[in-house]
Design a protein around this motif. Sequence first.
Motif, PDB file in Angstrom:
ATOM      1  N   SER A   1       2.908   3.179  -6.248  1.00 60.32           N
ATOM      2  CA  SER A   1       3.384   3.809  -7.449  1.00 60.32           C
ATOM      3  C   SER A   1       2.199   4.000  -8.411  1.00 60.32           C
ATOM      4  O   SER A   1       0.949   3.208  -8.266  1.00 60.32           O
ATOM      5  N   GLU A   2       2.213   4.690  -9.498  1.00 63.18           N
ATOM      6  CA  GLU A   2       1.007   4.903 -10.328  1.00 63.18           C
ATOM      7  C   GLU A   2       0.881   3.729 -11.137  1.00 63.18           C
ATOM      8  O   GLU A   2      -0.233   3.645 -11.764  1.00 63.18           O
ATOM      9  N   ASN A   3       2.132   3.071 -11.567  1.00 62.06           N
ATOM     10  CA  ASN A   3       2.137   2.000 -12.459  1.00 62.06           C
ATOM     11  C   ASN A   3       1.568   0.674 -11.654  1.00 62.06           C
ATOM     12  O   ASN A   3       2.310  -0.194 -11.093  1.00 62.06           O
ATOM     13  N   ARG A   4       0.190   0.461 -11.609  1.00 63.21           N
ATOM     14  CA  ARG A   4      -0.454  -0.413 -10.547  1.00 63.21           C
ATOM     15  C   ARG A   4      -0.833  -1.624 -11.252  1.00 63.21           C
ATOM     16  O   ARG A   4      -1.937  -2.092 -11.457  1.00 63.21           O
TER      17      ARG A   4
ATOM     18  N   SER B   1       6.468  -5.990  -7.622  1.00 64.27           N
ATOM     19  CA  SER B   1       6.678  -4.999  -6.378  1.00 64.27           C
ATOM     20  C   SER B   1       5.406  -4.413  -5.756  1.00 64.27           C
ATOM     21  O   SER B   1       5.235  -3.962  -4.722  1.00 64.27           O
ATOM     22  N   VAL B   2       4.235  -4.085  -6.676  1.00 64.30           N
ATOM     23  CA  VAL B   2       3.060  -3.642  -6.289  1.00 64.30           C
ATOM     24  C   VAL B   2       2.341  -4.634  -5.193  1.00 64.30           C
ATOM     25  O   VAL B   2       1.801  -4.163  -4.297  1.00 64.30           O
TER      26      VAL B   2
ATOM     27  N   GLN C   1       4.200  -4.371  -1.932  1.00 61.97           N
ATOM     28  CA  GLN C   1       3.822  -3.461  -1.190  1.00 61.97           C
ATOM     29  C   GLN C   1       2.336  -3.414  -0.445  1.00 61.97           C
ATOM     30  O   GLN C   1       2.124  -3.092   0.505  1.00 61.97           O
TER      31      GLN C   1
END
Length: 197
Positions: free
Chosen positions: A133-136, A184-185, A188
């Motif tokens: 996602s963009e929220n890294r 979650s980052v 992934q």
Amino acid sequence: MNITIVKYNAGNTRSVLCALHRLGYEATVSDDPAVLCAADRVVFPGVGEASTAMEYLKKTHLDEVLVALKQPFLGICLGMQLMCSHSEENDTTCLGMFDVPVLKFPPDTGEKIPHMGWNTIETKDDPLFSGLSENRWCYFVHSYYVPLCEETIASTEYASVCFSASLHRDNFWGCQFHPEKSGSVGEQILKNFLEAL
């Protein structure tokens, strides 16, 4: 899949094992060259000090084994730093998968050292970051950094320094942050390392 975590005198193996377990994978922790060479994926974790870690790797000849591996290989935190050419931490010659030095954060920026806590990463196009996602936001704990270089695939800024948050060359990847502690980052990223490379 056969996943092996490098056993040496620096590491956060329990955190990595737990993160892999959450993804449905089990791993072996080993310093046996035959086990490492037979693995489908190798994880090189690290929490500790560069010179004592390299001393152990040389004493056990793991320094020769690790650089010769051909399967996907992921260094984490100190593990990534040890994959570089040299560290300012006790003037340490490292493994040299990446021909770039490891430098100490400048002491006079007004920022707290070590860099500890959550920070964002800016990524380049690399399969390690597929589906993010963009929220890294990722979790960092380090007093030394790898400057931006040709192998940089993600960057972060702290203490007025823009540095390599991740590196990639051939079958070798490195993360300065801790994917196993990055929610979650990080999950992934670990999933991509196991399934997309």
